[in-house]
Design an enzyme around this catalytic site. Structure first.
Site, PDB file in Angstrom:
ATOM      1  N   CYS A  72       0.837  -1.206   0.000  1.00  0.00           N
ATOM      2  CA  CYS A  72       0.000   0.000   0.000  1.00  0.00           C
ATOM      3  C   CYS A  72       0.872   1.257   0.000  1.00  0.00           C
ATOM      4  CB  CYS A  72      -0.997  -0.045   1.155  1.00  0.00           C
ATOM      5  SG  CYS A  72      -2.441   0.984   0.848  1.00  0.00           S
TER       6      CYS A  72
ATOM      7  N   HIS B 297      -3.509  -4.940   0.576  1.00  0.00           N
ATOM      8  CA  HIS B 297      -2.870  -5.487   1.777  1.00  0.00           C
ATOM      9  C   HIS B 297      -3.014  -7.009   1.772  1.00  0.00           C
ATOM     10  CE1 HIS B 297      -2.283  -1.758   4.177  1.00  0.00           C
ATOM     11  NE2 HIS B 297      -3.298  -1.319   3.459  1.00  0.00           N
TER      12      HIS B 297
ATOM     13  N   GLU C 295      -1.507  -9.143   3.288  1.00  0.00           N
ATOM     14  CA  GLU C 295      -1.281  -9.767   4.601  1.00  0.00           C
ATOM     15  C   GLU C 295      -2.585 -10.142   5.301  1.00  0.00           C
ATOM     16  OE1 GLU C 295      -0.729  -6.605   3.844  1.00  0.00           O
ATOM     17  OE2 GLU C 295      -0.929  -5.218   5.541  1.00  0.00           O
TER      18      GLU C 295
HETATM   19  N1  GLN Z   1      -1.990   6.739   2.990  1.00  0.00           N
HETATM   20  C1  GLN Z   1      -2.104   6.012   1.779  1.00  0.00           C
HETATM   21  C2  GLN Z   1      -3.484   6.122   1.171  1.00  0.00           C
HETATM   22  O1  GLN Z   1      -4.408   6.491   1.824  1.00  0.00           O
HETATM   23  C3  GLN Z   1      -1.739   4.552   1.991  1.00  0.00           C
HETATM   24  C4  GLN Z   1      -2.709   3.820   2.835  1.00  0.00           C
HETATM   25  C5  GLN Z   1      -2.193   2.510   3.323  1.00  0.00           C
HETATM   26  O2  GLN Z   1      -1.001   2.247   3.284  1.00  0.00           O
HETATM   27  N2  GLN Z   1      -3.071   1.665   3.833  1.00  0.00           N
HETATM   28  O3  GLN Z   1      -3.653   5.837   0.016  1.00  0.00           O
END
Ligand code: GLN
Length: 546
Positions: A381, A515, A517
């Site tokens: 992410c 994500h 994970e």
């Molecule tokens: N802050 C970034 C976004 O909102 C990444 C979010 C994250 O890593 N879950 O896109």
């Protein structure tokens, strides 16, 4: 089919590992072939965990249907190997929100709306609904917090009432407590447990069994003492002493007969649990034969719970590669400028998800260092976003490139707010959340990891507001960035949004907007994590041979 309910409460202190106890019980019942679901009750007033600081409360776990939940939901998913949803995490906020909405809608017309019965009815309704939705034979219900807290009272009252609704033979109360060990007198102290059980009884709940947590195995006389004042049989006092890894807890409890106890008390058939595959994985976890060192460059370094699922996914990938994954948490604020050289001591660098500008430059440096030195890199992410920023600045020549999250005035917003986020109001539950498809490009590293060599669609869970700015994709590609995954075209959302990137000619450099994970399991590890650890192992072995 009669649905049966297993309630788990906790006493003495918080963070006892009630979630692990509940999950372990669930794993043992799943291993007996039952359809099981689990409900976590969180007595806080937040509607969900999405607006809380991971630093205090641990990670925000995201379900497939896009709920931002307590991390215990993740533990349930991993131990029970099932997918849960919004309905499985009940908070005070949700309960009151709904009761008040119904009151305003006139649904309780002429009545005085009260905690008992209106709030307790709503709590019970949610628990029953979770069981129904899952078609579960057994529903585990964990009441968060500690017995004696003001906030958990309505929930304890609700589960007390439930025994009368479903019957003695269809309900079971476990109480998890802590048995501190006093080194000076060399004994386990039972007093806090006595008080906790007495408090629980004061609310009308007599526990059927106790799970006592301790640092070392508790001697029999202490167990007998607990049994005596708790009104339970000595053999129904189970001891969850500390073990090297949480995945060993089910076996510890099974060896003490917790599964058989549950069968007996709930009138279930006696079944020999199928635990072999699980036990094999635990043995590998304990004695993997080799080791890799991974640097996780993030923000919440002092609290591994803030990245719980990530930690678990690394562990699962370690088992798959027969390697112990030694994780060091590196504060991203220490890696800008000179700090990056220290990353060479590692076999791989992982930059996890995150929010806010703090430590961003350090993360960009870490990604650059990984790219330039052929160090395996996995970006999750935000970790993918910083890899894109790095590529834009140092390879594509887009000076000052950034995410508009960190620099609203950047000349090159290579990461920008998603269009649908522009008119979002409020913070709760408004990100792009939950499971979304990703179309993987043929012939990429990602395709081989997911076993879709010719390309294909997989699903991963998301939690973000920003994305790679489509206006820069061609420039980034021309500068050598491979877009290995995109959002397939679908209603209300443009096709082609970047879901994953990688670098050709690098041992392993993969970034994902999702994500993965969250869906990693001990026996079904997440493909990008498996590939990352495999690359780290390869690097380690190569260094040894050199
Ligand atoms: N802050 C970034 C976004 O909102 C990444 C979010 C994250 O890593 N879950 O896109």
């Amino acid at each position: 089919m009669t649905t049966k309910y297993i309630f788990v409460t906790g006493g003495v202190v918080s963070s006892l590992g009630k979630g692990i106890s509940t999950s372990s019980l669930g794993a043992l019942l799943r291993a007996r072939g039952y359809t099981v679901t689990a409900v976590k009750i969180d007595p806080y007033i937040n509607v969900d965990a999405g607006t809380m600081r991971p630093y205090e409360h641990g990670e925000v776990f995201v379900t497939g249907d896009g709920a931002e939940t307590d991390l215990d939901i993740g533990t349930y998913e991993r131990f029970l190997d099932i997918d849960l949803s919004r309905i499985n995490n009940v908070t005070t906020g949700q309960v009151y929100q709904r009761v008040i909405q119904r009151e305003r809608a006139g649904e309780y017309l002429s009545q005085t709306v009260q905690v008992i019965p209106h709030v307790t009815d709503e709590i019970k309704r949610r628990i029953y609904e979770a069981g129904e939705q899952a078609g579960a034979e057994l529903v585990l219900v964990e009441v968060g917090g500690t017995v004696g807290d003001i906030e958990s009272l309505p929930f304890l009252e609700a589960i007390r009432q439930m025994r009368f609704e479903v019957g003695q033979e269809n309900s079971l109360y476990f109480h998890v407590t802590l048995l501190p060990y006093l080194g000076t007198s060399e004994e386990h102290k039972t007093k806090p447990t006595q008080h906790s059980v007495a408090t629980l009884r004061g609310y009308g709940i007599q526990p059927d069994a106790l799970i006592v947590r301790s640092a070392v195995p508790v001697p029999e006389e202490a167990q007998n003492k607990i049994a005596l004042f708790s009104n339970v049989e000595p053999r129904d006092v189970f001891n969850a002493y500390d073990v090297p890894d949480v995945y060993a807890v089910p076996e510890t409890l099974e060896n003490q007969g917790i599964g058989r106890f549950t069968e007996r008390r709930l009138g279930l058939e006696k079944v020999v649990p199928e635990l072999r595959v699980w036990q094999d994985a635990v043995r590998t976890l304990e004695n993997p034969g080799r080791e890799v060192r991974i640097a996780v460059v993030g923000k919440y370094v002092a609290m591994p719970d803030a990245y719980l699922s990530l930690n678990e996914a690394l562990k699962h990938a370690g088992v798959a590669n027969e390697a112990r994954v030694q994780v060091d948490w590196i504060n991203a604020e220490d890696t800008d400028a000179d700090g990056v050289a220290s990353l060479d001591a590692y076999d791989g660098i992982l930059v996890p998800g995150g929010f806010g500008v703090r430590g961003i430059e350090g993360k960009v440096q870490a990604a650059r260092h990984a790219r330039e030195n052929g160090l395996p890199y996995l970006g999750i992410c935000l970790g993918m976003q910083v890899a894109v920023i790095e590529h834009a600045r140092h390879v594509a020549g887009l000076e000052g490139a950034n995410s508009s999250e960190f620099d609203p005035y950047t000349k090159h917003p290579v990461i920008d707010l998603m269009p649908e986020q522009l008119d979002v109001e409020g913070m709760g539950g408004t990100m792009r959340l939950g499971s979304w498809p990703m179309e993987i490009a043929a012939g990429t590293t990602l395709a081989s990891l997911y076993g879709v060599g010719g390309g294909g669609v997989v699903h991963e869970r998301h939690r973000h507001r920003y994305e790679v700015n489509p206006a820069y994709v061609d420039q980034l590609k021309d500068a050598g960035l491979t877009v290995s995954g995109v959002t397939p075209g679908m209603e209300g959302r443009g096709a082609g949004l970047v879901e994953a990137i990688e670098l050709d000619g690098h041992p392993f450099f993969v970034g994902l907007q999702s994500h993965p994970e969250f869906t990693s399991r001990l026996m079904r590890p997440s493909p990008p994590f498996v590939g990352f650890i495999a690359a780290a192992v390869a690097r380690r072995e190569a260094a040894k041979d050199a």
